[in-house]
Design an enzyme around this catalytic site. Structure first.
Site, PDB file in Angstrom:
ATOM      1  N   ARG A 169       0.833  -1.216   0.000  1.00  0.00           N
ATOM      2  CA  ARG A 169       0.000   0.000   0.000  1.00  0.00           C
ATOM      3  C   ARG A 169       0.865   1.263   0.000  1.00  0.00           C
ATOM      4  NH1 ARG A 169      -2.152   1.999   4.424  1.00  0.00           N
ATOM      5  NH2 ARG A 169      -2.397  -0.019   5.418  1.00  0.00           N
ATOM      6  N   ASP A 187      -8.773  16.588 -15.607  1.00  0.00           N
ATOM      7  CA  ASP A 187      -9.079  15.179 -15.870  1.00  0.00           C
ATOM      8  C   ASP A 187      -8.838  14.952 -17.360  1.00  0.00           C
ATOM      9  OD1 ASP A 187     -10.333  12.771 -16.554  1.00  0.00           O
ATOM     10  OD2 ASP A 187     -11.802  12.946 -14.948  1.00  0.00           O
ATOM     11  N   LYS A 204      -9.710   3.609 -19.000  1.00  0.00           N
ATOM     12  CA  LYS A 204     -10.122   3.946 -20.358  1.00  0.00           C
ATOM     13  C   LYS A 204      -8.962   3.747 -21.341  1.00  0.00           C
ATOM     14  CE  LYS A 204     -13.886   4.728 -18.196  1.00  0.00           C
ATOM     15  NZ  LYS A 204     -13.766   5.471 -17.005  1.00  0.00           N
TER      16      LYS A 204
END
Ligand SMILES: Cc1ncc(COP(=O)(O)O)c(C=O)c1O
Length: 405
Positions: A62, A187, A212
């Site tokens: 992590r 973005d 994407k």
């Protein structure tokens, strides 16, 4: 890292080589997947040094993982940023950045029209932490300037805007932001670094839903943030470490693989999208077509200014109502009805009832998301086949509405 000649090589080469040195991994051509949750220490003292930050090295996945690190270094190079961080989803990336940049009662200026869940997050921040967001079309500097307040913490921009394909002139936004020293967050999901590089225009932070175009194959959900090292160092030990939306090593590996073909795929997405736009513009059942690479698009001058090509997303309005839009989708033969974008498969969806269903109707209509609007993510199939499928469904709809058609 073999980045010494970075500035003189093309992106087509960078997507394959940057951030990875096979010599550091026993000559493995492709980056290994470090599928481990934790890393062992040679001694208790070494563990202490690592935790104290006195010695480089991995501790726990992590907090960092070698496969993930290769992806982050490659993405930083591709976006021309100092550093990058990978996340378990685009929304994990968006939320990590927004939480890191704001405190209770701050203010955000945002482009009019953003991804539905980003809108949802901003609404939640307003409700819980009194962080108010003003939405603006950002067509002029004055529109943005008039909204700036002492507590404005950031300007958030999506361009092209999902799903209406309006564009925001990033240079214009940066001009105002620099006057007031406000960070600009973009973005860049719809463009990928291959088509648009906001950091080179002066924006500060770039976010991707890597689900994407970066992944490109519809098999991973992930997010990325690129920006200044100081800022990302802070995010990595706060909103990434403590909130925990990290990416898995295998998903990072899938993104590294996807990235290798980013330019090749994007060229094809864009050329297919241009041809489909032409067909849609001619069809009598289509009232409006929005494609940033179309010279008739009102924002085409902005496309020319800041994008390499128009991208792979085309939105259009059909003549009719919501039910007609749904009938049209149901009559498609092979194009799947699905949200998401940037995959090899052409995907089609109805934003008003799907990706933007969470946005209240009034705001949705202000964003230009009508019940007739359809969003098409143009895939890599033969453009003729995509056109034929769309056309036959539009023809069927025309016949249903007018039997003489
Ligand atoms: C523009 C944009 N930003 C962010 C996201 C969120 O990304 P993810 O689904 O990977 O969490 C999406 C998802 O569709 C998106 O289209």
């Amino acid at each position: 890292m073999k980045n010494k000649k970075k500035r003189s090589i093309k992106m087509d080469t960078m997507v394959i080589h940057d951030g990875y040195d096979a010599n550091q991994f026993q000559g493995s051509l492709t980056p290994p997947i470090f599928q481990t949750s934790t890393f062992t220490f040679e001694s208790a003292e070494q563990g202490e040094r690592r935790f104290a930050g006195d010695e480089d090295g991995y501790i726990y996945s992590r907090l960092g993982n070698p496969t993930v690190r290769i992806l982050e270094e490659r993405m930083a190079q591709l976006e021309n940023g100092e550093a990058a961080l990978a996340f378990g989803s685009g929304m994990a990336a968006v939320s990590a950045v927004l939480i890191a940049l704001t405190k209770a009662s701050d203010h955000i200026i945002c482009s009019q029209g953003i991804y539905g869940c980003t809108f949802g997050l901003l609404s939640m921040m307003k409700e819980k932490y009194h962080i108010h967001t003003d939405f603006t079309p950002m067509e002029t500097e004055e529109q943005i300037r008039s909204l700036v307040r002492p507590e404005t913490a950031l300007i958030y921009v999506e361009t092209p805007i999902n799903p209406t394909m309006k564009l925001v002139d990033l240079e214009l936004v940066v001009n105002v932001a620099k006057e007031y020293d406000i960070p600009v967050v973009v973005d860049n999901t719809f463009s990928s670094p291959y088509l648009q590089q906001p950091l080179t225009i002066g924006c500060d932070i770039v976010i991707h839903s890597a689900t994407k175009y970066i992944g490109g194959h519809g098999d991973v959900v992930a997010g990325l943030v690129v920006g200044p090292k100081d800022f990302l160092d802070e995010v990595s030990v706060t909103t990434q470490k403590d909130v925990g939306g990290i990416i898995s090593p295998f998903d990072a590996w899938l993104l590294l693989r996807g990235l290798k073909t980013l330019p090749v795929r994007l060229d094809r997405h864009c050329s297919n999208a241009r041809k489909i736009t032409e067909m849609l513009k001619e069809h009598p059942m289509v009232s409006k077509v929005y494609y940033p690479g179309d010279p008739d698009h009102p924002d085409y001058p902005i496309t020319k200014k800041q994008m390499k090509q128009g991208g792979g997303l085309v939105s259009f309005e059909i003549k009719g109502d919501k039910q007609d839009a749904q009938k049209f989708l149901n009559m498609l033969n092979f194009i799947p009805i699905a949200v998401s974008l940037g995959d090899a498969e052409t995907l089609i969806q109805h934003p008003a009832t799907m990706t933007h269903a969470v946005v209240p109707e009034e705001s949705r209509l202000k964003m230009g998301i009508t019940d007739q609007l359809i969003r098409l993510s143009v895939g890599l199939e033969a453009w003729e086949d995509i056109c034929d499928d769309l056309k036959q469904a539009l023809d069927e709809l025309a016949k249903m509405k007018n039997p003489a058609y």
